[in-house]
Design an enzyme around this catalytic site. Structure first.
Site, mmCIF file in Angstrom:
data_model
loop_
_atom_site.group_PDB
_atom_site.id
_atom_site.type_symbol
_atom_site.label_atom_id
_atom_site.label_comp_id
_atom_site.label_asym_id
_atom_site.label_seq_id
_atom_site.Cartn_x
_atom_site.Cartn_y
_atom_site.Cartn_z
ATOM 1 N N GLU A 23 44.435 39.117 36.772
ATOM 2 C CA GLU A 23 43.445 39.287 37.833
ATOM 3 C C GLU A 23 42.224 38.415 37.594
ATOM 4 O OE1 GLU A 23 43.305 43.484 39.815
ATOM 5 O OE2 GLU A 23 43.637 43.777 37.677
ATOM 6 N N CYS A 264 33.454 45.533 35.712
ATOM 7 C CA CYS A 264 33.805 45.525 34.295
ATOM 8 C C CYS A 264 34.592 46.774 33.908
ATOM 9 C CB CYS A 264 32.530 45.470 33.451
ATOM 10 S SG CYS A 264 31.674 43.901 33.555
#
Length: 275
Positions: A23, A264
């Site tokens: 990703e 994150c």
């Protein structure tokens, strides 16, 4: 491809030639475009607050596979990439040679021509990697996932880093700063009841004292299957204020892409698993 309805962040799932998936994230902000890219398919670090490593490490990426993520995001978004960060899947310094090769392709004037200071490599704190990075000729930027300056807390949060003790890490960061004159960023995911106490704050201030560094506070992002809670906005603000008063340069990272699990610790390749 998923696009945030809040801030325009784009989350990309790439399938590689051998079927492995990775990703990347595109983060537009005015005239700037930052791309967060992966250096490995999966991750072996197993940090307790991060969902990325839940399936383990699949394989390292090659330099071309690393650089191509940024190129493809630029093409899809029709914009020039101004910044790129190795903060996607994987531990960059566990795949050191390919990571540096990929970053150099991004920096090359015949490639995307991204300035060295606008290319950031993030590590959980692999000391041998930091020492190699210190000796590189380019002015690439270093970010280190610290998350606690209390050894016991950090060992719990980041079990793969137990051998990379805080005193050794601090020594390596000191050499990096003295040698390069550049200021590494210390990433600190603030977790309620874990690393947001007065004791943790004092340890962080002590760790940073006399060290050329900058603390990047990140209220921990929600991740599937992770029990860690996010402190209140008031608690985050107080922690940041107390750091600043203590003389530690610190900022609060702007939250981007949380609604599409692109922030994150949220990259889990869930599309690849059919979720």
């Amino acid at each position: 491809l998923e696009v945030s309805g809040i801030d325009g962040t784009r989350r990309y799932l790439w399938r590689l030639a051998d079927g492995a998936t990775i990703e990347s994230v595109g983060l537009p902000a005015g005239e700037r475009l930052t791309v967060c890219f992966s250096t490995q398919a999966g991750c072996a670090m197993g940090c307790s607050f991060c969902a990325t490593g839940e399936a383990g490490l699949v394989r390292d990426l090659g330099p071309g596979e690393i650089a191509d993520q940024v190129r493809l995001v630029a093409e899809e978004m029709g914009a020039r990439v101004t910044n790129a960060v190795a903060m996607g899947q994987g531990e960059p310094f566990a795949n050191y040679d390919a990571t540096l090769g990929g970053v150099r392709l991004l920096n090359d004037s015949d490639g995307l021509g991204i300035g060295a200071r606008h290319l950031t490599v993030s590590t959980c704190g692999l000391i041998a990697g930091i020492e190699r990075f210190t000796a590189e000729p380019e002015q690439f930027t270093l970010a280190v996932s610290l998350h606690s300056a209390v050894q016991g807390t950090r060992d719990t949060l980041m079990p793969a880093m137990r051998s990379q003790t805080l005193p050794r890490l601090r020594d390596a960061l000191g050499r990096y700063g003295r040698t390069t004159g550049r200021r590494p960023s210390l990433e600190y995911a603030l977790i309620e009841g874990v690393n947001d106490s007065a004791e943790e704050l004092a340890a962080l201030v002590s760790f940073c004292e006399g060290l050329l560094c900058h603390v990047n506070l990140i209220p921990v992002n929600p991740a599937a299957g992770r029990a860690h809670g996010r402190p209140s906005g008031a608690r985050v603000g107080r922690f940041l204020q107390d750091l600043t008063v203590a003389g530690v340069p610190a900022t609060l990272r702007a939250e981007r892409g949380t609604d599409i699990e692109a922030a994150c610790g949220q990259l889990t390749q869930r599309h690849a698993r059919g979720a």
